[in-house]
Write a protein that holds these residues in place. Structure first.
Motif: not given
Length: 326
Positions: A26-35, A60-62, A89-92
């Motif tokens: 599916g889509v990469s993290a690029k779309g996620f990071l943009a939103e 890692v990027a997320i 999850a560790m970013a929380g």
């Protein structure tokens, strides 16, 4: 291309759902990071996870993007947070896990085709990735690096109590119906209850009603297709897609690409084709073109030694294999 995440505004902040395999098919993290980057810097985020993991580089990027976010982040592990999803999850700032949910950490893995040097380079890269993951787990949990490394090497599944004892989460919540509609058979130590739940469809955990006038970014109407003619899809409908079928088709395609490249004597080209998501028609055409460029022009004026033997057209071999695999 299907999306493995949903980001939407809620009355009390923003809800982010990752309810599928991260980045795969599916889509990469690029779309996620943009939103994510479009959100106000101080927006509170509820991140809900029910994922078997996926691309470690996307994860890692997320993770890094979430750590840069100044607003408070609460992570809810709704079912499982395995592999790359456990790292996200560790970013929380606060991580909450129901009694019967699971968090899994393991060594990163990868696929490589090529020379011995290519494989050594990949092994070195995986070691570096593991070191980076260890630092993220250690920062949150306070567990020594050596202990985390051993847990990763053993593919360790932690229930809520284990995760709390080791410092990976901050709070245990009431049990939820465990559901994980994705493939967990690839993991060697998956708990029986996770394996059993993997065949059941699932829906995101219930959350507050969406405020009036707020639209899910993943369900915006297509201007070329009026809303009256197209069904709406909320997050629960998106996550009930038959991911097993999609994954099986992708694996069959990958095998066909690899077989064609091997027959063409160009196995090193398979990785590039798969990365570019090239169709089989295009794979065959590019292999034929590469073969034509590499084959010297031999005519009757350049007689070859030895007894002449009938040969089969290389193009016919590729065409027949394509027909079989396609």
């Amino acid at each position: 291309m299907k999306s493995w995440y949903t980001i939407r505004a809620r009355a009390s902040g923003t809800e982010v759902l990752i309810y599928d395999e991260i980045g795969a098919y599916g889509v990469s993290a690029k779309g996620f990071l943009a939103e994510l980057g479009a959100l106000p810097d101080d927006a509170a985020i509820d991140l809900r996870l029910n994922s078997p993991g996926g691309s470690v580089f996307d994860a890692v990027a997320i993770y890094n993007a979430l750590k840069r976010h100044t607003g408070d982040i609460t992570v809810w592990i709704d079912g499982i947070a395995a592999s790359a999803a456990s790292y996200i999850a560790m970013a929380g700032d606060t991580i909450i896990m129901p009694e019967n949910a699971f968090l899994m950490i393991h060594d990163p893995s990868g696929l490589v085709m090529g020379t011995a040097e290519d494989m050594r380079s990949t092994a070195e890269a995986l070691d570096k990735v593991k070191g980076s993951l260890i630092q993220g787990y250690a920062t949150k949990s306070g567990t020594p690096d050596e202990e985390i490394a051993a847990l990763m090497a053993a593919e360790t599944w932690l229930d809520a109590k284990d995760a709390l004892d080791l410092g990976f989460i901050d709070r245990i919540a009431e049990p939820v119906k465990l559901a994980a509609s994705f493939d967990v058979a690839r993991f060697r130590n998956a708990p029986p209850e996770v394996v059993e739940a993997a065949s059941e469809p699932y829906e995101p955990a219930a959350s507050e009603p969406e405020p009036e006038g707020v639209t899910d970014a993943n369900t915006l109407p297509d201007p070329e297709h009026p809303a009256a003619d197209a069904p709406s899809h909320d997050a629960s409908e998106l996550t009930m897609v038959d991911t097993a079928t999609v994954r099986a088709e992708a694996i069959a395609h990958a095998r066909a690409v690899i077989d064609l490249c091997r027959l063409a004597g160009q196995p090193q080209m398979a990785g590039r084709f798969l990365e570019e998501d090239v169709g089989l028609d295009e794979v065959r055409n590019r292999l034929l073109a590469a073969k034509a460029e590499a084959t010297p022009d031999i005519t009757a004026a350049h007689a070859q030694p030895g007894r002449a033997v009938p040969t089969q057209s290389w193009g016919d071999v590729i065409a027949r294999t394509f027909k079989t695999k396609g």
